[in-house]
Design an enzyme around this catalytic site. Structure first.
Site, mmCIF file in Angstrom:
data_model
loop_
_atom_site.group_PDB
_atom_site.id
_atom_site.type_symbol
_atom_site.label_atom_id
_atom_site.label_comp_id
_atom_site.label_asym_id
_atom_site.label_seq_id
_atom_site.Cartn_x
_atom_site.Cartn_y
_atom_site.Cartn_z
ATOM 1 N N ARG A 105 0.911 -1.202 0.038
ATOM 2 C CA ARG A 105 -0.063 0.098 -0.160
ATOM 3 C C ARG A 105 0.872 1.282 0.029
ATOM 4 O O ARG A 105 1.749 1.137 0.514
ATOM 5 C CB ARG A 105 -0.740 -0.016 1.250
ATOM 6 C CG ARG A 105 -1.896 -1.122 1.506
ATOM 7 C CD ARG A 105 -2.995 -0.650 2.263
ATOM 8 N NE ARG A 105 -2.750 -0.802 3.430
ATOM 9 C CZ ARG A 105 -3.510 -0.886 4.536
ATOM 10 N NH1 ARG A 105 -4.532 -1.133 4.321
ATOM 11 N NH2 ARG A 105 -2.883 -0.812 5.835
ATOM 12 N N ARG A 136 -0.256 -6.375 14.621
ATOM 13 C CA ARG A 136 -1.786 -6.367 14.537
ATOM 14 C C ARG A 136 -2.031 -7.592 14.112
ATOM 15 O O ARG A 136 -3.278 -8.113 14.479
ATOM 16 C CB ARG A 136 -1.969 -5.543 13.081
ATOM 17 C CG ARG A 136 -1.809 -3.806 13.592
ATOM 18 C CD ARG A 136 -2.487 -2.954 12.675
ATOM 19 N NE ARG A 136 -2.365 -3.071 11.310
ATOM 20 C CZ ARG A 136 -1.173 -2.297 10.656
ATOM 21 N NH1 ARG A 136 -0.531 -1.549 11.351
ATOM 22 N NH2 ARG A 136 -0.927 -2.195 9.426
#
Ligand code: ZN
Length: 215
Positions: free
Chosen positions: A123, A167
């Site tokens: 990203r 995460r």
């Protein structure tokens, strides 16, 4: 009326898949993340709370998530049903949810950690206009430059290997107990999230016994 929960790690395409279902079956799409973003942008009391939590580098607490979801569902504007993402986040919420709403199915978008890493680390964000890029799916025409404004493309601050590993650990730790509860009720439909988006959508519909998507 159809009531679904969609679960999946970041990068698994939850938002896209929910939107396609919502659009074709008039479902109300409820995303906890979007609700919080709305509160922050509109400077509400909840928005201020969320801002404080995030400034401290923490995750929004389960209680706040729960009250926001309850408020949202209490609006009862979901005449044809809903699809919710970002909830439930723990055992207690899952049990409350099962008791209060007649859930028709839990879509579990399954994406191996390796693939999450590949997608998330690809990203990019334009440092000038904020447009999103993805070096796999949406490449800029000129390397590292925004197609629209020519600004430099950068990674998000929290898209590092270490932050992502943390995460993922957090996600699995929280999600597995919730999935177990839903599995016991035989509500979970696991779909491979690796193929392209239309194939994933068709697989979801097949599992849920819904008519196929007409692109
Ligand atoms: Zn730009």
């Amino acid at each position: 009326m159809r009531k679904y929960v969609i679960m999946g790690v970041q990068g698994s395409g939850k938002g896209t898949q929910s939107a396609l279902l919502a659009q074709d079956f008039d479902l109300t799409q409820i995303s906890v993340g979007d609700i919080f973003r709305w509160h922050v942008q509109n400077h509400t009391k909840i928005g201020a709370q969320v801002r404080r939590v995030m400034a401290a580098g923490e995750l929004v607490g389960d209680d706040l998530v729960e009250s926001v979801v309850r408020q949202r569902l209490d609006q009862h504007d979901w005449n044809y049903g809903f699809i919710i993402d970002g909830f439930p986040r723990n055992r207690r919420q899952a049990e409350f949810f099962l008791e209060s709403y007649d859930i028709d199915g839990v879509v579990h978008l399954d994406l191996p950690d390796e693939e999450v890493r590949r997608r998330v680390l690809a990203r990019r964000l334009c440092s000038r206009c904020g447009l999103d890029y993805n070096l796999i799916a949406h490449r800029p025409e000129v390397a590292d430059r925004c197609d629209v404004c020519g600004g430099e493309l950068v990674s998000r601050e929290d898209d590092t290997e270490e932050a992502l590993a943390a995460r993922l650990r957090d996600y699995h730790g929280k999600t597995n107990p919730v999935l177990d509860i839903f599995r016991r009720k035989e509500f979970v439909f696991t779909v491979d999230a690796r193929p392209e988006r239309t194939a994933v959508q068709q697989a979801i519909r097949e599992q849920l016994g819904l008519p196929p998507h007409q692109p």
